[in-house]
Write an enzyme that holds these catalytic residues in place. Sequence first.
Site, PDB file in Angstrom:
ATOM      1  N   ALA A  45       0.812  -1.287   0.070  1.00  0.00           N
ATOM      2  CA  ALA A  45      -0.188   0.112   0.156  1.00  0.00           C
ATOM      3  C   ALA A  45       0.737   1.301  -0.053  1.00  0.00           C
ATOM      4  CB  ALA A  45      -0.952   0.094   1.096  1.00  0.00           C
ATOM      5  N   SER A  46       2.289   1.267   0.138  1.00  0.00           N
ATOM      6  CA  SER A  46       2.889   2.332   0.395  1.00  0.00           C
ATOM      7  C   SER A  46       3.020   3.117  -1.143  1.00  0.00           C
ATOM      8  CB  SER A  46       4.152   2.127   0.887  1.00  0.00           C
ATOM      9  OG  SER A  46       5.136   1.632   0.090  1.00  0.00           O
TER      10      SER A  46
ATOM     11  N   THR B 196       4.856   2.453 -12.265  1.00  0.00           N
ATOM     12  CA  THR B 196       4.972   2.212 -10.835  1.00  0.00           C
ATOM     13  C   THR B 196       6.402   1.774 -10.729  1.00  0.00           C
ATOM     14  OG1 THR B 196       4.456  -0.059 -10.628  1.00  0.00           O
ATOM     15  CG2 THR B 196       2.873   1.296 -10.623  1.00  0.00           C
TER      16      THR B 196
ATOM     17  N   GLY C 272       2.599   2.907  -5.616  1.00  0.00           N
ATOM     18  CA  GLY C 272       1.995   2.534  -6.951  1.00  0.00           C
ATOM     19  C   GLY C 272       0.455   2.141  -6.836  1.00  0.00           C
ATOM     20  N   ILE C 273       0.214   0.975  -7.196  1.00  0.00           N
ATOM     21  CA  ILE C 273      -1.102   0.374  -7.412  1.00  0.00           C
ATOM     22  C   ILE C 273      -1.815   0.489  -6.037  1.00  0.00           C
ATOM     23  CG2 ILE C 273      -2.762  -1.356  -8.167  1.00  0.00           C
ATOM     24  CD1 ILE C 273      -1.062  -1.747 -10.342  1.00  0.00           C
TER      25      ILE C 273
ATOM     26  N   TYR D 273       7.610 -14.600 -13.620  1.00  0.00           N
ATOM     27  CA  TYR D 273       6.700 -13.503 -13.384  1.00  0.00           C
ATOM     28  C   TYR D 273       5.450 -13.872 -14.024  1.00  0.00           C
ATOM     29  CZ  TYR D 273       4.013  -9.146 -13.478  1.00  0.00           C
ATOM     30  OH  TYR D 273       3.215  -8.181 -13.205  1.00  0.00           O
TER      31      TYR D 273
ATOM     32  N   LYS E 242       1.613 -15.112 -12.578  1.00  0.00           N
ATOM     33  CA  LYS E 242       0.234 -14.374 -12.741  1.00  0.00           C
ATOM     34  C   LYS E 242      -0.966 -15.370 -13.496  1.00  0.00           C
ATOM     35  CE  LYS E 242       1.532 -10.590 -11.008  1.00  0.00           C
ATOM     36  NZ  LYS E 242       0.872 -10.096  -9.849  1.00  0.00           N
TER      37      LYS E 242
ATOM     38  N   VAL F  38       1.711  -0.321 -16.014  1.00  0.00           N
ATOM     39  CA  VAL F  38       1.476   0.650 -15.008  1.00  0.00           C
ATOM     40  C   VAL F  38       2.638   1.417 -14.627  1.00  0.00           C
ATOM     41  CG1 VAL F  38       0.011   1.573 -13.205  1.00  0.00           C
ATOM     42  CG2 VAL F  38      -0.542  -0.603 -14.399  1.00  0.00           C
TER      43      VAL F  38
END
Length: 246
Positions: free
Chosen positions: A14-15, A194, A17-18, A157, A161, A192
Amino acid sequence: MERYVGRVAMVTGASSGIGAAVARALLQRGVTVVGVDLRPDRMKEWQLNDFTGQLHPLYGDVSDEESILSVFKWIADTLGGVDILVNCAGLCRNCSLISAPTSDWKLMLDVNLLGLSICTREAVQDMFKRGVDDGFIVHICSIAGHVPIHDTEYSMYYASKVAVKALLEGLRKDLVARKSNIRVGQVCPAMVRTEIFNQLTGLPDDFWEGIFLEPEDIAEAVIFMLSQHPRVQVHDIIIRATGSDI
């Protein structure tokens, strides 16, 4: 979103980016947000004057089960429990299947898969225990879960996903079998803008000049998912940037 005003959402990663965008979007709509991250102090710098929800920044390492369990205990003891879980924490590394060290694979899978699954299990069990039947689990997945691998450096990665997508469907069917109305869904964005890319090597010099989505675009998709009538379960949202070939 009115049904979630004053209720508790746990947002991992939560700190920035998304995760940060999702946490802020929930706070703006009156949701109490527990922002879980390795760097909770970054959340304490946010300007929250216009937000109606309460923010609780909390240290948590989603690659460490004991850390996750301590977060859930704090939430249960302090706020009563989790009504919404948004799994935003994620890692992307250059991880060749031929040459990468096992430790790199393990870290990425611990965060992207096992951490996500432990958080999900604990949230659902907490909802069951409290009789919460309108809770929501959201995974921030990736377009990598839907499209072929474009670069073998990211095979692990992509695999993580694809697995997240499979886990979500398994969770949905498990909840249906238990006659639960807890809803689940995932948001699968393309690229995105980030910090997730900061750990990658070999990016082209003009990488950041490309076409990106913004974190707020993904947060709006999460809000859309949560805002639907209880009979509607938006299971999967794929988001691409206009003009992007990804």
